[in-house]
Design a protein around this motif. Structure first.
Motif, PDB file in Angstrom:
ATOM      1  N   LEU A 249       0.831  -1.203   0.000  1.00 42.64           N
ATOM      2  CA  LEU A 249       0.000   0.000   0.000  1.00 42.64           C
ATOM      3  C   LEU A 249       0.868   1.257   0.000  1.00 42.64           C
ATOM      4  CD1 LEU A 249      -2.883   1.116   0.111  1.00 42.64           C
ATOM      5  CD2 LEU A 249      -2.707   1.076   2.608  1.00 42.64           C
ATOM      6  N   VAL A 250       1.937   1.256   0.768  1.00 40.71           N
ATOM      7  CA  VAL A 250       2.846   2.408   0.791  1.00 40.71           C
ATOM      8  C   VAL A 250       3.527   2.577  -0.566  1.00 40.71           C
ATOM      9  CG1 VAL A 250       4.981   3.289   1.789  1.00 40.71           C
ATOM     10  CG2 VAL A 250       3.227   2.297   3.268  1.00 40.71           C
ATOM     11  N   ILE A 251       3.998   1.480  -1.138  1.00 42.93           N
ATOM     12  CA  ILE A 251       4.660   1.556  -2.437  1.00 42.93           C
ATOM     13  C   ILE A 251       3.680   2.008  -3.516  1.00 42.93           C
ATOM     14  CG2 ILE A 251       5.842   0.199  -4.209  1.00 42.93           C
ATOM     15  CD1 ILE A 251       6.999  -1.526  -1.994  1.00 42.93           C
ATOM     16  N   ALA A 252       2.434   1.514  -3.447  1.00 42.18           N
ATOM     17  CA  ALA A 252       1.421   1.930  -4.417  1.00 42.18           C
ATOM     18  C   ALA A 252       1.107   3.413  -4.285  1.00 42.18           C
ATOM     19  CB  ALA A 252       0.145   1.115  -4.222  1.00 42.18           C
ATOM     20  N   GLY A 253       1.132   3.947  -3.063  1.00 40.11           N
ATOM     21  CA  GLY A 253       0.886   5.376  -2.883  1.00 40.11           C
ATOM     22  C   GLY A 253       1.937   6.219  -3.574  1.00 40.11           C
ATOM     23  N   ALA A 254       3.194   5.843  -3.426  1.00 34.14           N
ATOM     24  CA  ALA A 254       4.261   6.567  -4.110  1.00 34.14           C
ATOM     25  C   ALA A 254       4.155   6.403  -5.627  1.00 34.14           C
ATOM     26  CB  ALA A 254       5.618   6.076  -3.618  1.00 34.14           C
TER      27      ALA A 254
END
Length: 333
Positions: free
Chosen positions: A66-71
């Motif tokens: 989820l964090v990587i997808a946000g970036a």
């Protein structure tokens, strides 16, 4: 394996749902410490700690993509500055020994242009949603065992409901956790990247706490009402367990942060994996807090129904409940 008594589905004499007033009267009658103590017994004998660990694993598997997808999403829509905000925030809340690894994982999302970023976004969101759905399905299993319900919903209903809870209570919980856990570094990153000024940053610091707490209480109360396979009391009754859950989570998260920051050798022991270990520990604290809220809500309803002791009777103290002792051919023997 759960060995707790099933909680009876109780109502008022009129048949209406139980409310916060009923919960308060029950707490006053039986005493808060008695309810907390018997709630812990229900959590333990309902195998809550094992289900909390399973939930924690799925939650951690959802958090990273989820964090990587946000970036990646920020890069895909051409807002590289917001991707920098995300990177600064994640690096700020991760333990120091793993800063380089975290920065590399987030920074690589935009290295090969928008097409790669779009792929990262899609895969990250799908992976995160699937892992979160599995986590909430595991939460249903843990809640059922704590309430004394022996079987979960059929598979399609179970995972369909878990997906719906992910899209509703899960989003609210994510917002609340981000506002409280990452709110301060996020505000600092926004000020550094967008220069929004000290006044805006101070206003952010003031508003993020009440907004984050409300989002968490709403999310936890929704989980308490809709996750177990039973008819639950009114939301205001369950809000008591929701508030205790949030308070327990805040206390546990604060103690964990102090431990990670002050414990000698924590970063040196795990090196680049420090952030991963801290995430797993935090996810376990979150799972225990959630299931402790279920245990308290269950025990609150149980004592109102006349079941003060949450454990199944075991008159000969052999570790096998009496109702299983009556069936010698039972697999439990």
């Amino acid at each position: 394996m759960s060995s707790v008594r099933a909680v009876p589905e109780t109502r008022r004499m009129t048949g209406a749902e139980l409310s916060a007033d009923d919960a308060w009267h029950t707490v006053c009658r039986f005493g808060l410490w008695h309810l907390l103590a018997t709630g812990f017994v229900r959590l333990r004998y309902g195998d809550g700690f094992s289900h909390a660990r399973a939930f924690a694993l799925q939650l951690a598997l959802a958090a990273v993509p989820l964090v990587i997808a946000g970036a990646g999403l920020a890069t895909a829509v051409g807002v590289e500055s917001f991707a920098e905000v995300i990177a600064r925030t994640v690096v700020a809340i991760s333990p120091g020994s793993s800063d380089a690894l975290v920065q590399q994982a987030i920074g690589n999302t935009g290295d090969e242009g928008s097409e790669r970023a779009e792929v990262v976004v899609v895969l990250g969101l799908v992976t995160a949603f699937a892992a979160a759905t599995s986590a909430f399905a595991q939460l249903e299993r843990g809640a059922n065992r704590i309430y004394g319900t022996e079987r979960d919903r059929p598979a399609l209903r179970k995972y369909g409901r878990a997906a719906l809870l992910t899209a509703t209570a899960g989003v609210s919980m994510t917002i609340g956790l981000l506002l409280i856990v990452a709110g301060e570094p996020f505000g600092e990153a926004m000020e550094q990247v967008y220069r929004w000024g000290d006044t805006a940053e101070e206003l952010w610091d003031v508003l993020r706490w009440p907004c984050g707490l409300v989002a968490l209480v709403v999310a936890v109360t929704a989980l308490l009402r809709f996750a177990p396979r039973r008819r639950q009391p009114g939301s205001s009754w369950l809000a008591v367990g929701g508030v205790v859950t949030v308070l327990a989570w805040l206390a546990g998260s604060g103690l964990l942060a102090l431990y990670v920051a002050l414990a000698a050798g924590f970063g040196e022991t795990y090196g680049p994996l420090t952030a991963v270990m801290a995430l797993l520990l935090w996810a376990n604290v979150t799972g225990i807090a959630l299931l402790a809220g279920f245990a308290l809500a269950a025990q609150l309803e149980a004592v109102r129904g006349g079941l003060s002791d949450p454990r199944l009777p075991d008159s000969d103290d052999d570790g096998i409940p009496d109702r299983l002792d009556e069936h010698p051919a039972s697999p439990a023997r």
